[in-house]
Design a protein around this motif. Sequence first.
Motif, mmCIF file in Angstrom:
data_model
loop_
_atom_site.group_PDB
_atom_site.id
_atom_site.type_symbol
_atom_site.label_atom_id
_atom_site.label_comp_id
_atom_site.label_asym_id
_atom_site.label_seq_id
_atom_site.Cartn_x
_atom_site.Cartn_y
_atom_site.Cartn_z
ATOM 1 N N ARG A 1 0.828 -1.199 0.000
ATOM 2 C CA ARG A 1 0.000 0.000 0.000
ATOM 3 C C ARG A 1 0.871 1.260 0.000
ATOM 4 O O ARG A 1 0.620 2.206 -0.749
ATOM 5 C CB ARG A 1 -0.912 -0.009 1.233
ATOM 6 C CG ARG A 1 -2.072 0.920 1.073
ATOM 7 C CD ARG A 1 -2.808 1.169 2.353
ATOM 8 N NE ARG A 1 -3.163 2.565 2.401
ATOM 9 C CZ ARG A 1 -4.249 3.075 1.837
ATOM 10 N NH1 ARG A 1 -5.094 2.294 1.228
ATOM 11 N NH2 ARG A 1 -4.487 4.370 1.893
ATOM 12 N N GLU B 1 1.001 4.096 -2.903
ATOM 13 C CA GLU B 1 0.788 5.521 -2.586
ATOM 14 C C GLU B 1 1.944 6.368 -3.095
ATOM 15 O O GLU B 1 1.771 7.529 -3.444
ATOM 16 C CB GLU B 1 0.663 5.714 -1.064
ATOM 17 C CG GLU B 1 -0.601 5.129 -0.470
ATOM 18 C CD GLU B 1 -1.834 5.936 -0.829
ATOM 19 O OE1 GLU B 1 -1.865 7.125 -0.503
ATOM 20 O OE2 GLU B 1 -2.754 5.359 -1.464
ATOM 21 N N GLU C 1 0.993 5.206 8.337
ATOM 22 C CA GLU C 1 -0.317 5.669 7.846
ATOM 23 C C GLU C 1 -1.161 4.497 7.370
ATOM 24 O O GLU C 1 -2.363 4.426 7.630
ATOM 25 C CB GLU C 1 -0.123 6.707 6.733
ATOM 26 C CG GLU C 1 0.282 8.053 7.307
ATOM 27 C CD GLU C 1 0.780 9.038 6.261
ATOM 28 O OE1 GLU C 1 1.262 10.100 6.673
ATOM 29 O OE2 GLU C 1 0.691 8.735 5.044
ATOM 30 N N ALA C 2 -0.509 3.571 6.683
ATOM 31 C CA ALA C 2 -1.256 2.381 6.224
ATOM 32 C C ALA C 2 -1.725 1.573 7.433
ATOM 33 O O ALA C 2 -2.834 1.034 7.453
ATOM 34 C CB ALA C 2 -0.373 1.534 5.312
ATOM 35 N N LYS C 3 -0.885 1.510 8.453
ATOM 36 C CA LYS C 3 -1.225 0.728 9.658
ATOM 37 C C LYS C 3 -2.433 1.333 10.369
ATOM 38 O O LYS C 3 -3.250 0.621 10.959
ATOM 39 C CB LYS C 3 -0.008 0.684 10.595
ATOM 40 C CG LYS C 3 -0.165 -0.140 11.854
ATOM 41 C CD LYS C 3 0.331 -1.565 11.684
ATOM 42 C CE LYS C 3 -0.194 -2.524 12.731
ATOM 43 N NZ LYS C 3 0.416 -2.377 14.034
ATOM 44 N N GLU C 4 -2.546 2.639 10.307
ATOM 45 C CA GLU C 4 -3.682 3.271 10.976
ATOM 46 C C GLU C 4 -4.997 2.858 10.329
ATOM 47 O O GLU C 4 -6.044 2.886 10.960
ATOM 48 C CB GLU C 4 -3.515 4.801 10.971
ATOM 49 C CG GLU C 4 -2.648 5.220 12.145
ATOM 50 C CD GLU C 4 -2.253 6.684 12.137
ATOM 51 O OE1 GLU C 4 -2.172 7.270 11.037
ATOM 52 O OE2 GLU C 4 -2.013 7.215 13.224
ATOM 53 N N ILE C 5 -4.933 2.455 9.072
ATOM 54 C CA ILE C 5 -6.159 2.004 8.399
ATOM 55 C C ILE C 5 -6.529 0.595 8.836
ATOM 56 O O ILE C 5 -7.684 0.285 9.078
ATOM 57 C CB ILE C 5 -5.965 2.015 6.861
ATOM 58 C CG1 ILE C 5 -5.684 3.431 6.398
ATOM 59 C CG2 ILE C 5 -7.181 1.429 6.150
ATOM 60 C CD1 ILE C 5 -5.298 3.504 4.938
ATOM 61 N N THR C 6 -5.514 -0.276 8.955
ATOM 62 C CA THR C 6 -5.838 -1.693 9.190
ATOM 63 C C THR C 6 -5.964 -2.054 10.659
ATOM 64 O O THR C 6 -6.535 -3.078 10.984
ATOM 65 C CB THR C 6 -4.767 -2.631 8.602
ATOM 66 O OG1 THR C 6 -3.510 -2.209 9.110
ATOM 67 C CG2 THR C 6 -4.767 -2.608 7.116
#
Length: 478
Positions: free
Chosen positions: A188, A192, A331-336
């Motif tokens: 991801r 990005e 930032e990707a981790k904050e989504i998952t």
Amino acid sequence: VQRDWASSLDLHVELEAGGGRREAVERAVRGAIRSGRLRPGDRLPSTRALAHDLGLARGTVADAYAQLAVEGYLRTSPGAPTRVGAGPQPSLGLDAARPRQALVAARFDLRVGRPDLGAFPRALWLRALRRALGGAPDQSLVNGDPRGRPELREALARYLGRTRGVLADPERIVVTSGFTQGIWLLCRALRESGAGAVAMEDPCLDHQRAIAADAGLEVLALPVDDGGASPDVPAGAGAAVVTPAHQFPLGPTLAPARRSALLAWARADGGVVVEDDYDGEFRYDRQPPGALQGLDPEHVVYAGTVSKTLTPGLRIGWLLLPRRLVRPVMEAKEITGDTQALDQLALAELLASGAYDRHVRRMRQRYRRRRDLLLSVLADHAPSLRTRGVAAGLHVALEVPSEAELVARAAERSLALSGLAPFWHRPDGAPQGVVLGYAAPPEHAYAQTLAALAEALQARPSAGATSSRTTASTASRR
Ligand SMILES: Cc1ncc(COP(=O)(O)O)c(C=O)c1O
């Protein structure tokens, strides 16, 4: 939930022009069961209704149902509706190649992807959890930081620096739910940043290709030979995902010149090398090669996991990131979402106390013994077949003339094996083999498991056996 399938429309039976009609019905039903569209207990249309819908003789459908019942896919009894069976033994062939699918009923298991779950250090884990909880301030019971608990990141930095030669800075570690989430986060972040493709070893873990594709990245192939992955990264790839210590699934160690060439590519192209060190703790012949990351931490992501040392069920892994990737991955981790804070605290305690090292040392001895036994069985019963990747890890790759044939023969002895096929980018025409995961069986069943393997290797191929890649359904009917 049991469902009734009233008509062929629900079954998606399509009769191809030419070819046997009974076989076409069998294929369609088998496919529906394997894909999960039909579940154990689901009711099938009556032979009369299905024959009517398809314009076939009723006897043709009845014959197909009878064959599927013999294979275990269906359950028939006089006067009662036909239903999907509980666990089709013959699907071992297909499922065995996919370790992440639901376990099918096999007495013996040499599939790749599992450690000896009977060796999970329950008492040590309980003690670590108790100690961690006892001393933890309330604030440590949540994650707080998307990178994970600082206690674990600090313990990992020390452990990995000491054992794998990585340059570890807790600020640049992100704790993940296993490598699976790690590769998703990286894909991801790559997407990005504008990358359109990622290079992955051919063969490699199949679901990692699926994750990259799902993130919108094209997957390019890095061919593998006895020196590991080719360092000629195809143009357009923003990252190259490799398994340098013990290539998955074929087993070579990445040759020194290729390590340098990969790093040179990353520096010149602004790319990143993802070093998946999934079984780096297990090396039997000499010291493991140091991690690639130690040579160039700004161009290598180091990825690790407890899936081989403890259990994949914990879902704990980690990424050591180049500085520029920390923010995008966070930032990707904050989504998952986060990994469980309590398990992170327990693992931190296990690492800091030295108990993790001791457990890994114990397991290394156990797995080395198992590997030696496996190699002696292979030498006795299949001396002409080539083994690869025996020096490290928890599996041995074995080249065979027909993988579907061997997987099916093993299934007849209730032994589940992983075929190589799913791991190739394009399985058609690829070399045939099985990957023997010798960590999977419980200790008490290991000798019996090897005996079943020896029988399967010795069994004469059945009539009509072919060395070409056959479909699992063909294999399962032998
Ligand atoms: C090549 C490879 N990488 C990574 C992993 C670990 O994945 P995870 O940490 O998601 O369990 C495995 C586990 O089977 C593997 O075979």
